[in-house]
Design a protein around this motif. Structure first.
Motif, PDB file in Angstrom:
ATOM      1  N   UNK A  52       0.854  -1.173   0.000  1.00 19.10           N
ATOM      2  CA  UNK A  52       0.000   0.000   0.000  1.00 19.10           C
ATOM      3  C   UNK A  52       0.895   1.229   0.000  1.00 19.10           C
ATOM      4  N   UNK A  53       0.459   2.269  -0.706  1.00 16.89           N
ATOM      5  CA  UNK A  53       1.211   3.516  -0.694  1.00 16.89           C
ATOM      6  C   UNK A  53       0.253   4.690  -0.748  1.00 16.89           C
ATOM      7  N   UNK A  54       0.760   5.845  -0.359  1.00 13.94           N
ATOM      8  CA  UNK A  54      -0.016   7.071  -0.375  1.00 13.94           C
ATOM      9  C   UNK A  54       0.375   7.844  -1.622  1.00 13.94           C
ATOM     10  N   UNK A  55      -0.589   8.069  -2.507  1.00 13.55           N
ATOM     11  CA  UNK A  55      -0.327   8.798  -3.744  1.00 13.55           C
ATOM     12  C   UNK A  55      -0.737  10.245  -3.543  1.00 13.55           C
ATOM     13  N   UNK A  56       0.192  11.149  -3.843  1.00 14.62           N
ATOM     14  CA  UNK A  56      -0.105  12.571  -3.679  1.00 14.62           C
ATOM     15  C   UNK A  56       0.537  13.380  -4.800  1.00 14.62           C
ATOM     16  N   UNK A  57      -0.031  14.543  -5.096  1.00 16.76           N
ATOM     17  CA  UNK A  57       0.553  15.399  -6.120  1.00 16.76           C
ATOM     18  C   UNK A  57       1.993  15.755  -5.744  1.00 16.76           C
ATOM     19  N   UNK A  58       2.835  15.902  -6.739  1.00 21.29           N
ATOM     20  CA  UNK A  58       4.219  16.300  -6.489  1.00 21.29           C
ATOM     21  C   UNK A  58       5.193  15.145  -6.454  1.00 21.29           C
ATOM     22  N   UNK A  59       4.694  13.919  -6.390  1.00 17.02           N
ATOM     23  CA  UNK A  59       5.577  12.752  -6.409  1.00 17.02           C
ATOM     24  C   UNK A  59       5.544  12.184  -7.824  1.00 17.02           C
ATOM     25  N   UNK A  60       6.712  11.948  -8.427  1.00 19.61           N
ATOM     26  CA  UNK A  60       6.726  11.424  -9.806  1.00 19.61           C
ATOM     27  C   UNK A  60       6.025  10.072  -9.904  1.00 19.61           C
ATOM     28  N   UNK A  61       5.229   9.931 -10.959  1.00 22.27           N
ATOM     29  CA  UNK A  61       4.551   8.661 -11.221  1.00 22.27           C
ATOM     30  C   UNK A  61       4.688   8.369 -12.712  1.00 22.27           C
ATOM     31  N   UNK A  62       4.994   7.112 -13.029  1.00 21.89           N
ATOM     32  CA  UNK A  62       5.191   6.704 -14.412  1.00 21.89           C
ATOM     33  C   UNK A  62       4.326   5.479 -14.666  1.00 21.89           C
ATOM     34  N   UNK A  63       3.670   5.465 -15.814  1.00 16.81           N
ATOM     35  CA  UNK A  63       2.893   4.312 -16.267  1.00 16.81           C
ATOM     36  C   UNK A  63       3.636   3.755 -17.468  1.00 16.81           C
ATOM     37  N   UNK A  64       4.287   2.617 -17.304  1.00 10.80           N
ATOM     38  CA  UNK A  64       5.109   2.017 -18.353  1.00 10.80           C
ATOM     39  C   UNK A  64       4.383   0.801 -18.901  1.00 10.80           C
ATOM     40  N   UNK A  65       4.049   0.865 -20.193  1.00  9.32           N
ATOM     41  CA  UNK A  65       3.292  -0.208 -20.844  1.00  9.32           C
ATOM     42  C   UNK A  65       4.217  -1.139 -21.614  1.00  9.32           C
ATOM     43  N   UNK A  66       3.886  -2.419 -21.611  1.00  6.60           N
ATOM     44  CA  UNK A  66       4.651  -3.405 -22.371  1.00  6.60           C
ATOM     45  C   UNK A  66       4.247  -3.380 -23.839  1.00  6.60           C
ATOM     46  N   UNK A  67       2.974  -3.144 -24.115  1.00  2.00           N
ATOM     47  CA  UNK A  67       2.459  -3.129 -25.480  1.00  2.00           C
ATOM     48  C   UNK A  67       2.475  -1.728 -26.075  1.00  2.00           C
ATOM     49  N   UNK A  68       2.265  -1.660 -27.378  1.00  2.00           N
ATOM     50  CA  UNK A  68       2.330  -0.369 -28.066  1.00  2.00           C
ATOM     51  C   UNK A  68       0.958   0.260 -28.298  1.00  2.00           C
ATOM     52  N   UNK A  69      -0.125  -0.481 -28.081  1.00  2.00           N
ATOM     53  CA  UNK A  69      -1.467   0.040 -28.340  1.00  2.00           C
ATOM     54  C   UNK A  69      -2.186   0.371 -27.047  1.00  2.00           C
ATOM     55  N   UNK A  70      -3.005   1.437 -27.112  1.00  2.00           N
ATOM     56  CA  UNK A  70      -3.827   1.807 -25.958  1.00  2.00           C
ATOM     57  C   UNK A  70      -5.027   0.868 -25.863  1.00  2.00           C
ATOM     58  N   UNK A  71      -5.238   0.255 -24.703  1.00  2.00           N
ATOM     59  CA  UNK A  71      -6.407  -0.618 -24.544  1.00  2.00           C
ATOM     60  C   UNK A  71      -7.707   0.183 -24.582  1.00  2.00           C
ATOM     61  N   UNK A  72      -8.781  -0.453 -25.035  1.00  2.00           N
ATOM     62  CA  UNK A  72     -10.105   0.172 -24.999  1.00  2.00           C
ATOM     63  C   UNK A  72     -10.533   0.358 -23.546  1.00  2.00           C
ATOM     64  N   UNK A  73     -11.320   1.388 -23.309  1.00  2.00           N
ATOM     65  CA  UNK A  73     -11.749   1.703 -21.944  1.00  2.00           C
ATOM     66  C   UNK A  73     -13.086   1.035 -21.646  1.00  2.00           C
ATOM     67  N   UNK A  74     -13.133   0.344 -20.526  1.00  2.00           N
ATOM     68  CA  UNK A  74     -14.355  -0.243 -20.005  1.00  2.00           C
ATOM     69  C   UNK A  74     -14.919   0.767 -19.004  1.00  2.00           C
ATOM     70  N   UNK A  75     -15.958   1.484 -19.406  1.00  2.00           N
ATOM     71  CA  UNK A  75     -16.482   2.574 -18.576  1.00  2.00           C
ATOM     72  C   UNK A  75     -17.019   2.099 -17.228  1.00  2.00           C
ATOM     73  N   UNK A  76     -17.560   0.903 -17.167  1.00  2.00           N
ATOM     74  CA  UNK A  76     -18.055   0.379 -15.886  1.00  2.00           C
ATOM     75  C   UNK A  76     -16.897   0.119 -14.930  1.00  2.00           C
ATOM     76  N   UNK A  77     -15.823  -0.454 -15.434  1.00  2.00           N
ATOM     77  CA  UNK A  77     -14.637  -0.706 -14.610  1.00  2.00           C
ATOM     78  C   UNK A  77     -14.065   0.620 -14.118  1.00  2.00           C
ATOM     79  N   UNK A  78     -14.005   1.592 -15.002  1.00  2.00           N
ATOM     80  CA  UNK A  78     -13.505   2.912 -14.641  1.00  2.00           C
ATOM     81  C   UNK A  78     -14.359   3.525 -13.541  1.00  2.00           C
TER      82      UNK A  78
END
Length: 103
Positions: A52-78
């Motif tokens: 568990x971690x505390x996420x707050x503005x000002x701390x660097x965050x990176x989302x690194x994907x293995x694939x090259x395509x953006x997945x479709x968004x499931x609005x219910x999951x979101x």
């Protein structure tokens, strides 16, 4: 398998599809200058642990994907993930709900 990298020393492996949904929720919270907790379970190969971690503005965050395509968004999951992020217990990854139409 992608990664959520928080700060300088936390790397959490996350499936690309789940990572895309987490990214949308996390960015929305950070844009609103809101801090919140994020809890995850370790991959089976790592063990049966969790973190568990505390996420707050000002701390660097990176989302690194293995694939090259953006997945479709499931609005219910979101929607479900956004609701969790607004709860006192914070954001955690839920299984993707079965929704026939994805946008």
């Amino acid at each position: 398998m992608g990664s959520l990298i928080y700060g300088t020393n936390v790397t959490i492996p996350v499936d690309d599809r789940a990572l895309a949904h987490l990214q949308l929720v996390i960015y929305a919270k950070l844009r609103a200058h809101e801090s919140f907790s994020f809890t995850w379970r370790d991959e089976p190969g790592v063990g049966d642990g969790h973190g568990s971690l505390w996420i707050s503005p000002g701390v660097p965050i990176v989302f690194k994907y293995a694939g090259s395509r953006d997945p479709a968004v499931n609005r219910e999951w979101l929607r479900q993930l956004r609701e969790l992020a607004n709860q006192p217990t914070g954001l955690r990854l839920l299984p993707e709900p079965d929704v026939k139409t994805r946008e």
